[in-house]
Design an enzyme around this catalytic site. Structure first.
Site, PDB file in Angstrom:
ATOM      1  N   CYS A 123       0.816  -1.221   0.000  1.00 58.95           N
ATOM      2  CA  CYS A 123       0.000   0.000   0.000  1.00 58.95           C
ATOM      3  C   CYS A 123       0.845   1.265   0.000  1.00 58.95           C
ATOM      4  O   CYS A 123       0.313   2.356  -0.200  1.00 58.95           O
ATOM      5  CB  CYS A 123      -0.937  -0.004   1.202  1.00 58.95           C
ATOM      6  SG  CYS A 123      -2.040  -1.442   1.269  1.00 58.95           S
ATOM      7  N   HIS A 261      -2.586   7.041   3.211  1.00 53.68           N
ATOM      8  CA  HIS A 261      -3.138   5.809   2.641  1.00 53.68           C
ATOM      9  C   HIS A 261      -4.483   5.521   3.297  1.00 53.68           C
ATOM     10  O   HIS A 261      -4.615   5.509   4.524  1.00 53.68           O
ATOM     11  CB  HIS A 261      -2.174   4.657   2.873  1.00 53.68           C
ATOM     12  CG  HIS A 261      -2.777   3.311   2.629  1.00 53.68           C
ATOM     13  ND1 HIS A 261      -3.530   3.017   1.499  1.00 53.68           N
ATOM     14  CD2 HIS A 261      -2.759   2.172   3.382  1.00 53.68           C
ATOM     15  CE1 HIS A 261      -3.939   1.766   1.570  1.00 53.68           C
ATOM     16  NE2 HIS A 261      -3.487   1.228   2.694  1.00 53.68           N
ATOM     17  N   ASN A 291     -10.070   0.177   1.247  1.00 56.13           N
ATOM     18  CA  ASN A 291      -8.621   0.130   1.068  1.00 56.13           C
ATOM     19  C   ASN A 291      -8.314  -0.337  -0.351  1.00 56.13           C
ATOM     20  O   ASN A 291      -8.509  -1.506  -0.685  1.00 56.13           O
ATOM     21  CB  ASN A 291      -8.019  -0.825   2.100  1.00 56.13           C
ATOM     22  CG  ASN A 291      -6.505  -0.931   2.010  1.00 56.13           C
ATOM     23  OD1 ASN A 291      -5.894  -0.504   1.041  1.00 56.13           O
ATOM     24  ND2 ASN A 291      -5.900  -1.523   3.023  1.00 56.13           N
TER      25      ASN A 291
END
Length: 345
Positions: A123, A261, A291
């Protein structure tokens, strides 16, 4: 790895000039998940802040989403596909083990003269990708680098595991980095990147690679030690940001917009509180997209631009964490092309 300018002026500056994103049409809500697994909207929202996420169609792969985003970004940067020097795809859900997903995207968009490669840092991929783009441009090896994060995480999600299936969504987002004039471009002020050496098994897809090429049932899905990842993320985001701002001799109050993020709203809120980031300078959209790994920061940036939360000249703090366990942060000014500049990009 901490890299800051500290007065050093490269021969040319890397300039962040364009943003864009693409999201699949299908929406998977918390109510939908209630019919699939033992969970409910209140439980999901209270722990993650997520209310819905996007799901790619059966025929869509990461390259398809990346190509859609790329076609949106390049015109905004005044660049034709055939004039692009480097195309970089950031993904943990590549189309194949090889060839690279980026090579497929080059063919889809007509980037006939571009070098291409994939980068995988979980990520944190978008921040790592921006660092590579900055290095390529400021070293004189490229004049234009397209950095696209693209993920189809739902294809690797176990919908019997309520601890992970509530989290992940699909999408693509990216940025165009070009060579800017030294006298007029602020560009990237610095990067802080790193890896927790004992964290490689905390968040992973164990099957499909060389260690387990023919995975047993279930091992083709995302596995996560949620408690440890949460603990790492809250620490890493704060530490990386603090370290970078200190090296730059900056205060968080000088930042116009912070985009982290988009993994979990509770992690972001915890880090923002410790860093002293006011709510009006923090942009989140995890509630609607979940996500999306390496795509989450550019998706958020592109949306912030569309709705007027991101303006030309804004100084950005971007910070991520992810599988590896990796972390990364950067401070960069958003400097889109002005009228009349497109021909020079």
């Amino acid at each position: 790895m901490l890299v800051v300018r500290n007065g050093r002026r490269p021969p040319r500056r890397a300039r962040l000039v364009a943003l864009g994103s693409h999201l699949p049409d299908r929406v998977l809500t918390n109510a939908d998940l209630e019919r699939i697994v033992d969970t409910n909207d209140e439980w999901i929202v209270s722990r993650t802040g997520i209310r819905e996420r996007r799901v790619s169609a059966d025929h869509e792969a990461a390259s398809d989403l990346a190509a859609h985003a790329a076609r949106q970004i390049l015109p905004r940067g005044g660049l034709a596909p055939e004039d692009l020097d480097v195309l970089m795809v950031l993904t943990a859900t590549a189309d194949y083990l090889f060839p690279s997903t980026s090579s497929a995207v080059c063919g889809m968009i007509g980037a006939t003269n571009a070098a291409s490669f994939d980068l995988m840092a979980g990520c944190t991929g978008f921040v790592y990708g921006l660092q590579q783009a900055c290095a390529l441009v400021e070293s004189g090896q490229a004049r234009s680098v397209l950095v696209v994060g693209a993920e189809v995480l739902t294809k690797f999600t176990d919908y019997t595991d309520r601890s992970t299936c509530i989290l992940f969504g699909d999408g693509a987002g990216g940025a165009l980095v070009v060579a800017g004039e030294e006298e007029t471009t602020t560009g990237f002020l610095g990067f802080d990147l790193g890896t927790e050496p004992k964290g490689s098994e905390m968040l992973r897809i164990p099957g499909g690679g060389g260690r387990m090429p023919r995975p047993a049932p279930g091992h083709q899905f995302i596995e996560m030690n949620g408690r440890e990842v949460f603990r790492f993320a809250t620490r890493a985001m704060v530490d990386s940001t603090t370290r970078l701002l200190a090296a730059l001799e900056m205060d968080v109050a000088e930042i116009d917009l912070v985009v982290a993020h988009q993994a979990n709203l509770r992690i972001i809120e915890h880090a923002a509180k410790r860093l002293g980031v006011p709510e009006d300078r923090l942009y989140n959209n995890v509630d609607r997209f979940g996500n999306t790994s390496s795509a989450s920061i550019p998706i958020a940036l592109a949306e912030a631009r569309e709705i007027g939360r991101l303006h030309a000249g804004d100084l950005l703090l971007l910070v991520g964490f992810g599988a590896g366990l990796t972390w990364g942060s950067t401070v960069v000014r958003y400097e889109p092309l002005a009228d009349g500049e497109a021909g020079a990009a």
